[in-house]
Design a protein around this motif. Structure first.
Motif, PDB file in Angstrom:
ATOM      1  N   PRO A 190      79.207  45.265  -3.113  1.00 26.00           N
ATOM      2  CA  PRO A 190      80.355  46.179  -3.029  1.00 26.00           C
ATOM      3  C   PRO A 190      80.502  46.771  -1.626  1.00 26.00           C
ATOM      4  O   PRO A 190      79.532  47.211  -1.023  1.00 26.00           O
ATOM      5  CB  PRO A 190      80.017  47.266  -4.046  1.00 26.00           C
ATOM      6  CG  PRO A 190      78.537  47.225  -4.176  1.00 26.00           C
ATOM      7  CD  PRO A 190      78.108  45.815  -3.882  1.00 26.00           C
ATOM      8  N   CYS A 191      81.705  46.769  -1.135  1.00 26.72           N
ATOM      9  CA  CYS A 191      82.032  47.366   0.163  1.00 26.72           C
ATOM     10  C   CYS A 191      82.619  48.750  -0.135  1.00 26.72           C
ATOM     11  O   CYS A 191      83.827  48.891  -0.330  1.00 26.72           O
ATOM     12  CB  CYS A 191      83.020  46.488   0.912  1.00 26.72           C
ATOM     13  SG  CYS A 191      82.464  44.796   1.121  1.00 26.72           S
ATOM     14  N   TYR A 208      78.995  52.208   2.725  1.00 29.77           N
ATOM     15  CA  TYR A 208      78.415  53.500   3.063  1.00 29.77           C
ATOM     16  C   TYR A 208      76.901  53.388   3.125  1.00 29.77           C
ATOM     17  O   TYR A 208      76.264  52.913   2.192  1.00 29.77           O
ATOM     18  CB  TYR A 208      78.826  54.547   2.028  1.00 29.77           C
ATOM     19  CG  TYR A 208      78.422  55.944   2.412  1.00 29.77           C
ATOM     20  CD1 TYR A 208      79.104  56.631   3.407  1.00 29.77           C
ATOM     21  CD2 TYR A 208      77.345  56.575   1.807  1.00 29.77           C
ATOM     22  CE1 TYR A 208      78.736  57.894   3.778  1.00 29.77           C
ATOM     23  CE2 TYR A 208      76.968  57.847   2.166  1.00 29.77           C
ATOM     24  CZ  TYR A 208      77.662  58.506   3.157  1.00 29.77           C
ATOM     25  OH  TYR A 208      77.291  59.765   3.532  1.00 29.77           O
ATOM     26  N   SER A 209      76.311  53.830   4.240  1.00 28.17           N
ATOM     27  CA  SER A 209      74.860  53.806   4.430  1.00 28.17           C
ATOM     28  C   SER A 209      74.443  55.074   5.160  1.00 28.17           C
ATOM     29  O   SER A 209      74.848  55.289   6.303  1.00 28.17           O
ATOM     30  CB  SER A 209      74.451  52.574   5.235  1.00 28.17           C
ATOM     31  OG  SER A 209      73.074  52.601   5.505  1.00 28.17           O
ATOM     32  N   GLY A 210      73.668  55.881   4.488  1.00 26.13           N
ATOM     33  CA  GLY A 210      73.241  57.141   5.096  1.00 26.13           C
ATOM     34  C   GLY A 210      74.397  58.104   5.224  1.00 26.13           C
ATOM     35  O   GLY A 210      74.938  58.568   4.232  1.00 26.13           O
ATOM     36  N   ASP A 211      74.808  58.385   6.439  1.00 21.79           N
ATOM     37  CA  ASP A 211      75.914  59.324   6.656  1.00 21.79           C
ATOM     38  C   ASP A 211      77.130  58.674   7.318  1.00 21.79           C
ATOM     39  O   ASP A 211      78.021  59.368   7.791  1.00 21.79           O
ATOM     40  CB  ASP A 211      75.426  60.505   7.493  1.00 21.79           C
ATOM     41  CG  ASP A 211      74.900  60.077   8.851  1.00 21.79           C
ATOM     42  OD1 ASP A 211      74.720  58.864   9.062  1.00 21.79           O
ATOM     43  OD2 ASP A 211      74.670  60.958   9.700  1.00 21.79           O
ATOM     44  N   SER A 212      77.158  57.346   7.355  1.00 21.57           N
ATOM     45  CA  SER A 212      78.295  56.659   7.972  1.00 21.57           C
ATOM     46  C   SER A 212      78.534  55.302   7.312  1.00 21.57           C
ATOM     47  O   SER A 212      77.762  54.858   6.475  1.00 21.57           O
ATOM     48  CB  SER A 212      78.048  56.468   9.471  1.00 21.57           C
ATOM     49  OG  SER A 212      76.958  55.593   9.671  1.00 21.57           O
ATOM     50  N   CYS A 213      79.615  54.677   7.709  1.00 19.33           N
ATOM     51  CA  CYS A 213      79.949  53.349   7.178  1.00 19.33           C
ATOM     52  C   CYS A 213      79.466  52.278   8.146  1.00 19.33           C
ATOM     53  O   CYS A 213      79.606  52.417   9.354  1.00 19.33           O
ATOM     54  CB  CYS A 213      81.456  53.226   6.974  1.00 19.33           C
ATOM     55  SG  CYS A 213      82.069  54.254   5.629  1.00 19.33           S
ATOM     56  N   LYS A 214      78.917  51.205   7.595  1.00 24.65           N
ATOM     57  CA  LYS A 214      78.396  50.085   8.389  1.00 24.65           C
ATOM     58  C   LYS A 214      79.236  48.839   8.097  1.00 24.65           C
ATOM     59  O   LYS A 214      79.721  48.647   6.998  1.00 24.65           O
ATOM     60  CB  LYS A 214      76.938  49.776   8.034  1.00 24.65           C
ATOM     61  CG  LYS A 214      76.015  50.963   8.082  1.00 24.65           C
ATOM     62  CD  LYS A 214      75.732  51.384   9.486  1.00 24.65           C
ATOM     63  CE  LYS A 214      74.680  52.486   9.443  1.00 24.65           C
ATOM     64  NZ  LYS A 214      74.654  53.308  10.577  1.00 24.65           N
ATOM     65  N   PHE A 215      79.330  47.966   9.098  1.00 25.32           N
ATOM     66  CA  PHE A 215      80.115  46.738   9.004  1.00 25.32           C
ATOM     67  C   PHE A 215      79.229  45.570   8.571  1.00 25.32           C
ATOM     68  O   PHE A 215      78.097  45.448   9.020  1.00 25.32           O
ATOM     69  CB  PHE A 215      80.738  46.436  10.365  1.00 25.32           C
ATOM     70  CG  PHE A 215      81.475  45.141  10.428  1.00 25.32           C
ATOM     71  CD1 PHE A 215      82.713  45.002   9.842  1.00 25.32           C
ATOM     72  CD2 PHE A 215      80.920  44.049  11.073  1.00 25.32           C
ATOM     73  CE1 PHE A 215      83.404  43.804   9.899  1.00 25.32           C
ATOM     74  CE2 PHE A 215      81.601  42.851  11.139  1.00 25.32           C
ATOM     75  CZ  PHE A 215      82.844  42.733  10.551  1.00 25.32           C
TER      76      PHE A 215
END
Length: 114
Positions: free
Chosen positions: A35-36, A91-98
């Motif tokens: 899931p994104c 979502y990973s930690g406190d930000s979004c990753k690509f």
């Protein structure tokens, strides 16, 4: 003049940029889903007939679904995608990753559960 025009048209169609805009067919078993969460779509991991794993974006509301309407693991799939389209952000930690993918699925048909 005709040969020049032919070479120009041939060059345009054989460049990598032009070929990336054309849909590419695929088929195989869906072996996983990721899931994104930031971009509202998901990655389908499809094992094709050469046992390669294709990472393709499934966009709810954008991808046209056919047949059994169930893009989930262990079903067989057949469709086409456009290379370079679609992005997956989670979502990973406190930000979004690509997460890089091959492209976005335009049409997808699935089989019954195995």
């Amino acid at each position: 003049m005709k040969s020049f025009t032919f070479l120009l048209v041939l060059t345009i169609f054989l460049t990598p940029v032009a070929s990336k805009a054309l849909p590419t067919n695929f088929g195989g078993q869906i072996v996983g889903i990721f899931p994104c969460t930031c971009s509202g779509n998901m990655i389908l991991y499809v094992r094709d007939v050469r046992f390669q794993i294709l990472t393709l974006i499934y966009q709810p509301g954008g991808t046209i679904l056919y047949k059994m309407y169930q893009p989930r693991p262990v079903v067989n799939s057949l469709g086409n995608y456009t290379p370079g389209l679609g992005t997956c952000w989670f979502y990973s930690g406190d930000s979004c990753k690509f997460v890089p993918t091959l492209g976005m699925i335009l049409r997808l048909g699935t089989s019954l559960s195995i």
